[in-house]
Design a protein around this motif. Structure first.
Motif, short mmCIF file in Angstrom:
data_model
loop_
_atom_site.label_atom_id
_atom_site.label_comp_id
_atom_site.label_asym_id
_atom_site.label_seq_id
_atom_site.Cartn_x
_atom_site.Cartn_y
_atom_site.Cartn_z
N LEU A 73 0.83 -1.21 0.00
CA LEU A 73 0.00 0.00 0.00
C LEU A 73 0.86 1.26 0.00
O LEU A 73 0.46 2.29 -0.54
CB LEU A 73 -0.93 0.01 1.22
CG LEU A 73 -2.13 -0.92 1.12
CD1 LEU A 73 -2.88 -0.94 2.45
CD2 LEU A 73 -3.05 -0.51 -0.01
N PRO A 76 3.56 3.21 -4.51
CA PRO A 76 2.62 3.68 -5.53
C PRO A 76 2.61 2.82 -6.80
O PRO A 76 1.65 2.86 -7.57
CB PRO A 76 3.09 5.11 -5.84
CG PRO A 76 4.50 5.17 -5.36
CD PRO A 76 4.63 4.17 -4.25
N LYS A 81 -4.26 -1.79 -4.34
CA LYS A 81 -4.86 -0.47 -4.11
C LYS A 81 -6.12 -0.67 -3.28
O LYS A 81 -6.82 -1.67 -3.41
CB LYS A 81 -5.25 0.20 -5.43
CG LYS A 81 -4.14 0.29 -6.45
CD LYS A 81 -3.09 1.28 -6.05
CE LYS A 81 -2.05 1.41 -7.14
NZ LYS A 81 -0.70 1.35 -6.67
#
Length: 157
Positions: A73, A76, A81
């Motif tokens: 998490l 990126p 997600k």
């Protein structure tokens, strides 16, 4: 205009599951019509490359999944997600998912999956023989390859 057909049963989907269901129903004497906009094996079944992998019995949640999930998490570029505004709707599911990944919870899940998959393997072999396709089954192994020792260690479960 094509002719209208009637059947006792309509099976929606001409992937391996739909075709297997239609075959079983026909074995029981039902008339079947299989309906699929894309054609046999062109949707879900296309993506599995024909693999019947009875040896994959490791659940998605295993010891260390919480730590791994939190790291993902924070990255990126990670495929993981979360839809944060919807968090309250699936928070309970995530808690259960992590709890079921504890070592004492994983072993019974593995045993249950192994029992299901062993029975499924026999059913696949019988089905292939029934439809004259047993020569299409290749009884091979499954190999997991790791590029680094750390990846191998992380996948110990």
């Amino acid at each position: 205009m094509s002719a209208t057909r009637t059947a006792s049963v309509a099976v929606v989907g001409a992937g391996i599951v739909g075709l297997s269901c239609a075959h079983a129903l026909m074995q029981r004497g039902y008339d079947c019509t299989v309906v699929d906009a894309r054609g046999p094996g062109e949707a879900t079944s296309f993506g599995n490359a024909g693999s019947i992998s009875v040896g994959n019995v490791l659940p998605q949640s295993t010891p260390g999944i919480l730590r791994k999930g939190l790291r993902m998490l924070a990255d990126p570029l990670s495929p993981l997600k979360l839809d944060w505004p919807r968090w309250p709707h699936y928070a309970r599911w995530l808690v259960d998912f992590v709890r079921n990944g504890r070592a004492e919870a994983v072993a019974p899940i593995i045993d249950a999956l192994h029992a299901l998959n062993a029975a499924a393997r026999d059913a696949w072999i019988d089905l292939a023989a029934d439809i004259g396709a047993d020569d299409l089954l290749a009884h091979t192994g499954y190999l997991h390859v790791y590029s680094e020792d750390a990846s191998f260690a992380a996948g110990a479960w």
